[in-house]
Scaffold this motif. Structure first.
Motif, PDB file in Angstrom:
ATOM      1  N   ASP A   1     -10.076   2.620  -0.758  1.00  0.00           N
ATOM      2  CA  ASP A   1     -10.600   1.368  -0.231  1.00  0.00           C
ATOM      3  C   ASP A   1      -9.477   0.345  -0.393  1.00  0.00           C
ATOM      4  OD1 ASP A   1     -11.823  -1.062   0.247  1.00  0.00           O
ATOM      5  OD2 ASP A   1     -13.661  -0.545  -0.774  1.00  0.00           O
ATOM      6  N   ASN A   2      -8.740   0.104   0.660  1.00  0.00           N
ATOM      7  CA  ASN A   2      -7.585  -0.793   0.551  1.00  0.00           C
ATOM      8  C   ASN A   2      -7.993  -2.242   0.309  1.00  0.00           C
ATOM      9  OD1 ASN A   2      -5.664   1.193   0.704  1.00  0.00           O
ATOM     10  ND2 ASN A   2      -5.224   0.924   2.866  1.00  0.00           N
TER      11      ASN A   2
ATOM     12  N   SER B   1      -1.004   6.054   2.919  1.00  0.00           N
ATOM     13  CA  SER B   1      -1.219   4.635   2.627  1.00  0.00           C
ATOM     14  C   SER B   1      -2.384   4.049   3.433  1.00  0.00           C
ATOM     15  CB  SER B   1       0.057   3.845   2.906  1.00  0.00           C
ATOM     16  OG  SER B   1       0.471   4.031   4.247  1.00  0.00           O
ATOM     17  N   SER B   2      -2.607   4.563   4.623  1.00  0.00           N
ATOM     18  CA  SER B   2      -3.712   4.066   5.451  1.00  0.00           C
ATOM     19  C   SER B   2      -5.030   4.754   5.124  1.00  0.00           C
ATOM     20  CB  SER B   2      -3.398   4.288   6.930  1.00  0.00           C
ATOM     21  OG  SER B   2      -3.400   5.682   7.226  1.00  0.00           O
TER      22      SER B   2
ATOM     23  N   VAL C   1      -8.125   3.795  -5.211  1.00  0.00           N
ATOM     24  CA  VAL C   1      -8.178   5.170  -4.715  1.00  0.00           C
ATOM     25  C   VAL C   1      -9.151   5.952  -5.592  1.00  0.00           C
ATOM     26  CG1 VAL C   1      -6.864   7.294  -4.366  1.00  0.00           C
ATOM     27  CG2 VAL C   1      -5.854   5.079  -3.783  1.00  0.00           C
ATOM     28  N   TYR C   2      -9.918   6.814  -4.966  1.00  0.00           N
ATOM     29  CA  TYR C   2     -10.936   7.586  -5.680  1.00  0.00           C
ATOM     30  C   TYR C   2     -10.664   9.083  -5.555  1.00  0.00           C
ATOM     31  CZ  TYR C   2     -13.340   3.126  -5.061  1.00  0.00           C
ATOM     32  OH  TYR C   2     -13.660   1.799  -5.055  1.00  0.00           O
TER      33      TYR C   2
ATOM     34  N   TYR D   1       0.848  -1.169   0.000  1.00  0.00           N
ATOM     35  CA  TYR D   1       0.000   0.000   0.000  1.00  0.00           C
ATOM     36  C   TYR D   1       0.893   1.230   0.000  1.00  0.00           C
ATOM     37  CZ  TYR D   1      -3.664  -3.298   1.206  1.00  0.00           C
ATOM     38  OH  TYR D   1      -4.526  -4.343   1.193  1.00  0.00           O
ATOM     39  N   TYR D   2       0.614   2.117  -0.900  1.00  0.00           N
ATOM     40  CA  TYR D   2       1.427   3.316  -1.066  1.00  0.00           C
ATOM     41  C   TYR D   2       0.588   4.559  -0.799  1.00  0.00           C
ATOM     42  CZ  TYR D   2       4.415   0.155  -3.823  1.00  0.00           C
ATOM     43  OH  TYR D   2       5.201  -0.882  -4.261  1.00  0.00           O
ATOM     44  N   ALA D   3       1.271   5.629  -0.478  1.00  0.00           N
ATOM     45  CA  ALA D   3       0.612   6.935  -0.575  1.00  0.00           C
ATOM     46  C   ALA D   3       0.337   7.167  -2.059  1.00  0.00           C
ATOM     47  CB  ALA D   3       1.510   8.030  -0.020  1.00  0.00           C
ATOM     48  N   ILE D   4      -0.822   7.689  -2.380  1.00  0.00           N
ATOM     49  CA  ILE D   4      -1.234   7.871  -3.768  1.00  0.00           C
ATOM     50  C   ILE D   4      -1.557   9.339  -4.007  1.00  0.00           C
ATOM     51  CG2 ILE D   4      -2.927   7.305  -5.539  1.00  0.00           C
ATOM     52  CD1 ILE D   4      -1.168   4.947  -4.830  1.00  0.00           C
ATOM     53  N   GLY D   5      -1.055   9.836  -5.104  1.00  0.00           N
ATOM     54  CA  GLY D   5      -1.345  11.206  -5.486  1.00  0.00           C
ATOM     55  C   GLY D   5      -2.149  11.277  -6.769  1.00  0.00           C
ATOM     56  N   TRP D   6      -3.022  12.252  -6.844  1.00  0.00           N
ATOM     57  CA  TRP D   6      -3.694  12.583  -8.111  1.00  0.00           C
ATOM     58  C   TRP D   6      -3.031  13.821  -8.689  1.00  0.00           C
ATOM     59  CZ3 TRP D   6      -7.006   9.890 -10.999  1.00  0.00           C
ATOM     60  CH2 TRP D   6      -7.738   8.857 -10.399  1.00  0.00           C
TER      61      TRP D   6
END
Length: 121
Positions: free
Chosen positions: A73-74, A53-54, A79-80, A31-36
């Motif tokens: 939603d892991n 990530s959480s 990711v939304y 699980y990663y931190a996700i950026g848009w």
């Protein structure tokens, strides 16, 4: 290399809403931190929002605060980006990427094709 795939773009009138989704193209246990990010015609790609990530922490650029909501939603590894009150200046190709951290939005995954969002009457 990890690659994420975006979906959910489209054409919407000003004031309308869209929800973008972002999921890995293959299997991953991490699980990663996700950026848009987004790139408008003739402009450089810019970071829009990031989620840890959480999912406990989120961050937005000023231009979208109060209008966009990032979530994840892991269990679905998805990711939304919920985008409300869209403006013509939100028109861009939207990309998601795994990033170094919640505080460092340097991308560490390959760019996908992105999702075109067009806000126009």
């Amino acid at each position: 290399q990890l690659q994420l795939v975006e979906s959910g773009g489209g054409l919407v009138q000003p004031g309308g809403s869209l929800r973008l989704s972002c999921a890995p193209s293959g299997f991953t246990r991490d699980y990663y931190a996700i950026g848009w990010f987004r790139q408008a015609p003739g402009k450089e790609r810019e970071g829009v929002s990031c989620i840890s990530s959480s999912g406990a922490r989120t961050k937005y650029v000023d231009s979208v605060k109060g209008r966009f909501t990032i979530s994840r939603d892991n269990a679905k590894n998805t990711v939304y980006l919920q985008m409300n009150s869209l403006k013509p200046e939100d028109t861009a190709i939207y990309y998601c990427a795994a990033v170094m951290s919640y505080d460092n939005w340097y991308p560490i995954s390959s760019w996908g094709q992105g999702a075109q969002v067009t806000v126009s009457s």
